[in-house]
Design a protein around this motif. Sequence first.
Motif, short mmCIF file in Angstrom:
data_model
loop_
_atom_site.label_atom_id
_atom_site.label_comp_id
_atom_site.label_asym_id
_atom_site.label_seq_id
_atom_site.Cartn_x
_atom_site.Cartn_y
_atom_site.Cartn_z
N MET A 1 -48.16 53.31 4.66
CA MET A 1 -47.55 54.46 4.05
C MET A 1 -46.03 54.47 4.24
O MET A 1 -45.30 54.63 3.28
CB MET A 1 -48.15 55.74 4.64
CG MET A 1 -49.52 56.07 4.14
SD MET A 1 -50.09 57.64 4.78
CE MET A 1 -51.38 57.06 5.85
N LEU A 2 -45.61 54.31 5.50
CA LEU A 2 -44.17 54.30 5.77
C LEU A 2 -43.52 53.09 5.10
O LEU A 2 -42.43 53.21 4.52
CB LEU A 2 -43.89 54.31 7.28
CG LEU A 2 -42.44 54.36 7.70
CD1 LEU A 2 -41.75 55.62 7.14
CD2 LEU A 2 -42.32 54.31 9.22
N GLY A 3 -44.18 51.95 5.17
CA GLY A 3 -43.66 50.75 4.53
C GLY A 3 -43.45 50.95 3.04
O GLY A 3 -42.49 50.45 2.47
N HIS A 4 -44.36 51.68 2.42
CA HIS A 4 -44.25 51.96 0.99
C HIS A 4 -43.00 52.80 0.70
O HIS A 4 -42.32 52.58 -0.31
CB HIS A 4 -45.51 52.69 0.51
CG HIS A 4 -45.53 52.99 -0.95
ND1 HIS A 4 -45.68 52.01 -1.91
CD2 HIS A 4 -45.39 54.16 -1.62
CE1 HIS A 4 -45.64 52.57 -3.10
NE2 HIS A 4 -45.46 53.87 -2.96
N ILE A 5 -42.70 53.74 1.57
CA ILE A 5 -41.50 54.58 1.41
C ILE A 5 -40.23 53.75 1.61
O ILE A 5 -39.26 53.90 0.88
CB ILE A 5 -41.53 55.76 2.42
CG1 ILE A 5 -42.63 56.75 2.04
CG2 ILE A 5 -40.17 56.46 2.49
CD1 ILE A 5 -42.89 57.82 3.09
N LEU A 6 -40.26 52.86 2.60
CA LEU A 6 -39.05 52.12 2.99
C LEU A 6 -38.77 50.90 2.12
O LEU A 6 -37.61 50.49 2.00
CB LEU A 6 -39.16 51.69 4.45
CG LEU A 6 -39.30 52.81 5.47
CD1 LEU A 6 -39.53 52.23 6.87
CD2 LEU A 6 -38.10 53.73 5.45
N VAL A 88 -39.69 60.66 4.55
CA VAL A 88 -40.37 60.46 5.83
C VAL A 88 -40.84 61.81 6.37
O VAL A 88 -41.95 61.92 6.89
CB VAL A 88 -39.45 59.72 6.83
CG1 VAL A 88 -40.07 59.69 8.22
CG2 VAL A 88 -39.16 58.31 6.34
N THR A 89 -40.02 62.83 6.23
CA THR A 89 -40.39 64.17 6.69
C THR A 89 -41.61 64.67 5.91
O THR A 89 -42.53 65.26 6.49
CB THR A 89 -39.21 65.14 6.53
OG1 THR A 89 -38.13 64.67 7.34
CG2 THR A 89 -39.58 66.55 6.96
N GLN A 90 -41.63 64.42 4.62
CA GLN A 90 -42.76 64.82 3.78
C GLN A 90 -44.04 64.10 4.24
O GLN A 90 -45.11 64.72 4.33
CB GLN A 90 -42.46 64.49 2.32
CG GLN A 90 -43.49 64.97 1.35
CD GLN A 90 -43.10 64.63 -0.09
OE1 GLN A 90 -42.51 63.58 -0.36
NE2 GLN A 90 -43.44 65.52 -1.00
N LEU A 91 -43.93 62.81 4.55
CA LEU A 91 -45.08 62.05 5.05
C LEU A 91 -45.57 62.63 6.38
O LEU A 91 -46.77 62.83 6.58
CB LEU A 91 -44.72 60.57 5.21
CG LEU A 91 -45.79 59.68 5.86
CD1 LEU A 91 -47.06 59.65 5.01
CD2 LEU A 91 -45.24 58.27 6.06
#
Length: 136
Positions: A1-6, A88-91
């Motif tokens: 998930m974080l990787g997808h954002i970054l 990231v805050t939304q996640l």
Amino acid sequence: MLGHILSPYNISKYEWRILACLHENDLLTVSDLAFMAQIDKTRTSRHVESLAQQDLIIRMQDKIDRRCAKVRLTTQGDCIYNAVNPLVTQLKNKLFNGISAEDYRIFLNVLKQAKNNFTELSAGKCAEGKSAAENK
């Protein structure tokens, strides 16, 4: 998930933590950055180099101790932070949806204590079969 954002920003989760720490603290040594981001110093040094090559951070020699370099965000690094942070805050909000502020605080305290216990065990400070609390 974080990787997808970054991934659209071409930064790793470790690099994100470094950017976040530098956003909160203007000038840091690599050692301080490693401690704050909770990343080992070798990995931190590699990611600092990568971020510097991307012009997201800049290394500056300490005026008092020239052997010591400090790093800070560039304007571009600050822009990346400001673009990514809301995502990231939304996640984080989605991950902790339905968890009260008190339970979240307890969760963070438990993680912190587990990390401290692990650090003590890794350093050989805890006797086998005893918790860190029993050794204090």
